[in-house]
Motif scaffolding. Sequence first.
Motif, PDB file in Angstrom:
ATOM      1  N   TYR A  13      47.109 123.883  14.428  1.00 53.17           N
ATOM      2  CA  TYR A  13      47.411 123.479  15.799  1.00 53.17           C
ATOM      3  C   TYR A  13      46.261 123.627  16.781  1.00 53.17           C
ATOM      4  O   TYR A  13      46.369 123.196  17.926  1.00 53.17           O
ATOM      5  N   GLY A  14      45.157 124.230  16.387  1.00 52.08           N
ATOM      6  CA  GLY A  14      44.071 124.546  17.317  1.00 52.08           C
ATOM      7  C   GLY A  14      43.510 123.359  18.063  1.00 52.08           C
ATOM      8  O   GLY A  14      43.365 123.399  19.292  1.00 52.08           O
ATOM      9  N   GLN A  15      43.176 122.284  17.364  1.00 58.08           N
ATOM     10  CA  GLN A  15      42.585 121.108  18.019  1.00 58.08           C
ATOM     11  C   GLN A  15      43.554 120.467  19.004  1.00 58.08           C
ATOM     12  O   GLN A  15      43.175 120.087  20.109  1.00 58.08           O
ATOM     13  N   GLY A  16      44.808 120.340  18.593  1.00 56.54           N
ATOM     14  CA  GLY A  16      45.803 119.754  19.487  1.00 56.54           C
ATOM     15  C   GLY A  16      46.025 120.609  20.724  1.00 56.54           C
ATOM     16  O   GLY A  16      46.168 120.101  21.837  1.00 56.54           O
ATOM     17  N   MET A  17      46.040 121.916  20.530  1.00 55.69           N
ATOM     18  CA  MET A  17      46.217 122.826  21.655  1.00 55.69           C
ATOM     19  C   MET A  17      45.029 122.746  22.606  1.00 55.69           C
ATOM     20  O   MET A  17      45.205 122.791  23.821  1.00 55.69           O
ATOM     21  N   LEU A  18      43.840 122.617  22.044  1.00 64.14           N
ATOM     22  CA  LEU A  18      42.640 122.509  22.872  1.00 64.14           C
ATOM     23  C   LEU A  18      42.678 121.225  23.705  1.00 64.14           C
ATOM     24  O   LEU A  18      42.352 121.231  24.896  1.00 64.14           O
ATOM     25  N   LEU A  19      43.101 120.140  23.108  1.00 60.58           N
ATOM     26  CA  LEU A  19      43.218 118.876  23.834  1.00 60.58           C
ATOM     27  C   LEU A  19      44.257 118.993  24.948  1.00 60.58           C
ATOM     28  O   LEU A  19      44.027 118.535  26.073  1.00 60.58           O
ATOM     29  N   TYR A  20      45.378 119.629  24.642  1.00 56.38           N
ATOM     30  CA  TYR A  20      46.424 119.807  25.647  1.00 56.38           C
ATOM     31  C   TYR A  20      45.919 120.680  26.793  1.00 56.38           C
ATOM     32  O   TYR A  20      46.095 120.355  27.969  1.00 56.38           O
ATOM     33  N   ALA A  21      45.250 121.780  26.446  1.00 60.33           N
ATOM     34  CA  ALA A  21      44.724 122.680  27.473  1.00 60.33           C
ATOM     35  C   ALA A  21      43.677 121.964  28.327  1.00 60.33           C
ATOM     36  O   ALA A  21      43.645 122.133  29.548  1.00 60.33           O
ATOM     37  N   TRP A  22      42.834 121.154  27.682  1.00 53.64           N
ATOM     38  CA  TRP A  22      41.848 120.391  28.445  1.00 53.64           C
ATOM     39  C   TRP A  22      42.531 119.414  29.394  1.00 53.64           C
ATOM     40  O   TRP A  22      42.089 119.211  30.522  1.00 53.64           O
ATOM     41  N   SER A  23      43.624 118.786  28.939  1.00 52.62           N
ATOM     42  CA  SER A  23      44.319 117.827  29.807  1.00 52.62           C
ATOM     43  C   SER A  23      44.863 118.508  31.059  1.00 52.62           C
ATOM     44  O   SER A  23      45.017 117.866  32.091  1.00 52.62           O
ATOM     45  N   LEU A  24      45.120 119.796  30.971  1.00 52.14           N
ATOM     46  CA  LEU A  24      45.594 120.539  32.135  1.00 52.14           C
ATOM     47  C   LEU A  24      44.443 121.024  33.012  1.00 52.14           C
ATOM     48  O   LEU A  24      44.505 120.912  34.228  1.00 52.14           O
ATOM     49  N   THR A  25      43.391 121.559  32.393  1.00 55.19           N
ATOM     50  CA  THR A  25      42.346 122.248  33.152  1.00 55.19           C
ATOM     51  C   THR A  25      41.162 121.377  33.541  1.00 55.19           C
ATOM     52  O   THR A  25      40.496 121.660  34.527  1.00 55.19           O
ATOM     53  N   LYS A  26      40.816 120.402  32.740  1.00 47.05           N
ATOM     54  CA  LYS A  26      39.649 119.532  32.934  1.00 47.05           C
ATOM     55  C   LYS A  26      38.329 120.265  32.715  1.00 47.05           C
ATOM     56  O   LYS A  26      37.283 119.783  33.100  1.00 47.05           O
ATOM     57  N   HIS A  27      38.364 121.449  32.134  1.00 47.11           N
ATOM     58  CA  HIS A  27      37.166 122.235  31.847  1.00 47.11           C
ATOM     59  C   HIS A  27      37.243 122.744  30.418  1.00 47.11           C
ATOM     60  O   HIS A  27      38.251 123.333  30.018  1.00 47.11           O
ATOM     61  N   LYS A  28      36.173 122.540  29.680  1.00 46.05           N
ATOM     62  CA  LYS A  28      36.143 122.963  28.282  1.00 46.05           C
ATOM     63  C   LYS A  28      36.325 124.470  28.156  1.00 46.05           C
ATOM     64  O   LYS A  28      37.135 124.936  27.353  1.00 46.05           O
TER      65      LYS A  28
END
Length: 160
Positions: A13-28
Motif C-alpha cells: 500500500y505504500g505507493q498508493g498511500m504516498l499518492l493519496y497523501a500528496w493529493s492532500l498536501t501538495k508537498h513530497k
Amino acid sequence: MEQEAIERLYQAYGQGMLLYAWSLTKHKSDAENLVSEAFYQLALQKTAPKEIKFWLYRVIKNGFLDQQRRKKRWKFTLFHHEAKSQTQQVDEWLIEKESHQALYRSIEKLTPPYKEVLVFFYFLDWSIQEIADYLALSNGQTRTILYRGRKKLKEDLGDD
C-alpha cells in the motif's frame, strides 16, 4: 504488530498511500511524513485493525487535518518554501509528461469529495465498493460523486 507484517503492508500500500497523501498536501516531504506516521501508528497497535488498508488511509487523512488545524493557529511562513513554487515541486516529483499537467492541475482544484474519489478510483484502482466503504457512503452516492467529479474535470479541461 510484527515488523515483517508491516513491511508487507508497506510494499502493498505504500505507493498508493504516498499518492493519496500528496493529493492532500501538495508537498513530497509532507506526504512522506504522513505515510511514515501512519505506519508508525500501525506499529504501535497491539492487535491489527480490522480493515488495515482503510485504517491506514484514515490515519493519513486525520494527520493531514491535524496539520491544517495547527497551520491555522500558527500562521508563519517558511521562506525556503517560497523560493520554489509548490506546483514546480509537484511537477518534478509526479508529473513527467507535459500533456498530463493540465489534468493534475484540474484535479487539484476540485473540492475534497470529488478529488478523493477520483484519486482513489483512477490512480489507486479502488473499486466503487472500497471507496464507498472508506468514505462511509452508499455505492450510489459514490458513483454520483465520481460522475460529478468527471463532469467538473471535463468542464475545466474543455476540449483537451
